[in-house]
Design an enzyme around this catalytic site. Structure first.
Site, PDB file in Angstrom:
ATOM      1  N   ASP A  45     -10.762   1.942 -11.561  1.00 35.10           N
ATOM      2  CA  ASP A  45     -12.065   1.657 -12.163  1.00 35.10           C
ATOM      3  C   ASP A  45     -12.153   0.177 -12.529  1.00 35.10           C
ATOM      4  O   ASP A  45     -11.139  -0.442 -12.856  1.00 35.10           O
ATOM      5  CB  ASP A  45     -12.224   2.530 -13.420  1.00 35.10           C
ATOM      6  CG  ASP A  45     -13.670   2.575 -13.891  1.00 35.10           C
ATOM      7  OD1 ASP A  45     -14.572   2.182 -13.120  1.00 35.10           O
ATOM      8  OD2 ASP A  45     -13.900   2.988 -15.039  1.00 35.10           O
ATOM      9  N   HIS A  62     -15.288  -4.634  -5.004  1.00 29.90           N
ATOM     10  CA  HIS A  62     -14.698  -3.582  -4.163  1.00 29.90           C
ATOM     11  C   HIS A  62     -13.765  -4.186  -3.116  1.00 29.90           C
ATOM     12  O   HIS A  62     -12.728  -3.620  -2.798  1.00 29.90           O
ATOM     13  CB  HIS A  62     -15.798  -2.747  -3.505  1.00 29.90           C
ATOM     14  CG  HIS A  62     -16.652  -2.000  -4.496  1.00 29.90           C
ATOM     15  ND1 HIS A  62     -16.117  -1.270  -5.537  1.00 29.90           N
ATOM     16  CD2 HIS A  62     -17.998  -1.892  -4.637  1.00 29.90           C
ATOM     17  CE1 HIS A  62     -17.099  -0.729  -6.255  1.00 29.90           C
ATOM     18  NE2 HIS A  62     -18.252  -1.101  -5.724  1.00 29.90           N
ATOM     19  N   LEU A 156       5.710   8.074   2.303  1.00 32.28           N
ATOM     20  CA  LEU A 156       4.733   8.301   1.231  1.00 32.28           C
ATOM     21  C   LEU A 156       3.504   9.035   1.764  1.00 32.28           C
ATOM     22  O   LEU A 156       2.993   8.712   2.838  1.00 32.28           O
ATOM     23  CB  LEU A 156       4.283   6.952   0.649  1.00 32.28           C
ATOM     24  CG  LEU A 156       3.197   7.040  -0.409  1.00 32.28           C
ATOM     25  CD1 LEU A 156       3.815   7.068  -1.805  1.00 32.28           C
ATOM     26  CD2 LEU A 156       2.237   5.866  -0.326  1.00 32.28           C
TER      27      LEU A 156
END
Ligand code: FPP
Length: 265
Positions: A45, A62, A156
């Protein structure tokens, strides 16, 4: 159970906080000395605020957020995190101005596609959780290609929560279970937690051990509502573009010093 429970008194008390002068490599070394949380979820956020504070358009935040995400995938992988779940686009995010939504969609699609070579090199498997059928078909096809291309990677596992809502996920799960009941495969009186977990988008993924939220907001924002029942929370005022590997490692170190009670004493 790998984690210390309250009934198991730590031999030498909680670990002292790591000195703030430590660099990424030293912090990673400290992290590796204790069990690393297998699954970390992050509410990324603060991209918009980061940009606005600098007089940039929100989309610039962003773009910076993408760089942070790239660095955090590498940092998590470097200390042996097995699952990383990033909240990239919520079902509520459609309510943003139209131009921000369409720029975010194309940014996320382009990012995922351009990361394919790196994901392959790092042996990372990408998966998407959310109502992927609800996103524009071009975006969906681009992301599907990368999901498909990384399917056999064994390192991962990166979950991108995309068009994701925790309540929608539960509704989808309940609908699946209801069909099983209707078709006689499931007895309503026997429905278990395992059945519900198994009907979620995250069916074969363990619940998160640690949930990190950036930008200081004290809320869950409809993220992984079922899965975070016993997850440890760690909230930092840092905006997502300012979050880095050192901050991630500090969160893990604090997690390692906590006692998880899982409802016990
Ligand atoms: C929060 O900032 C971020 C998002 C809505 C999601 C988009 C995330 C990225 C582009 C980071 C990269 C992620 C991946 C998986 C490649 P905000 O706009 O809510 O910030 P604000 O609260 O300050 O307005």
């Amino acid at each position: 159970m790998r984690w210390r429970r309250a009934s198991q008194k730590p031999a030498d008390g909680p670990a002292p906080a790591a000195p703030s002068s430590l660099g990424e490599r030293e912090l990673a070394e400290l992290v590796r000395r204790q069990p690393v949380p297998p699954h970390i979820a992050i509410i990324m956020d603060g991209n918009g605020r980061w940009a606005t504070q600098r007089g940039y358009p929100r989309i610039a935040g962003h773009h910076e957020g993408v760089k942070t995400a790239r660095a955090i995938v590498k940092a998590a992988d470097a200390v042996g995190v097995r699952y990383l779940t990033l909240y990239a686009f919520s079902t509520e995010n459609w309510n943003r101005p139209e131009d921000e939504v369409s720029m975010l969609m194309s940014l996320l699609e382009r990012t995922v596609q351009s990361e394919l070579p790196d994901l392959m090199e790092q042996n990372v498997r990408l998966r998407v959780i959310g109502r992927i059928h609800g996103v524009p078909s071009g975006v969906r096809r681009g992301i599907d290609r990368v999901v498909e291309g990384t399917r056999n990677n064994t390192g991962l596992q990166l979950q991108m929560a995309f068009n994701y809502g925790g309540r929608d996920e539960l509704l989808d799960a309940f609908r699946r279970l209801a069909v099983d009941v209707r078709e006689g495969r499931l007895d309503p009186a026997e429905i278990s937690e395992k059945d519900v977990s198994g009907a979620l988008y995250t069916a074969d993924i363990p619940d998160p051990d640690l949930l990190i939220r950036t930008s200081g907001e004290m809320r869950i924002s409809n993220f992984l509502l079922w899965q975070i029942a016993y997850t440890e929370l760690w909230i930092t005022p840092a905006l997502w573009p300012d979050f880095d590997a050192r901050t991630l490692y500090r969160a893990i170190l604090e997690f390692q010093s906590r006692t998880r009670r899982f409802g016990g004493v």
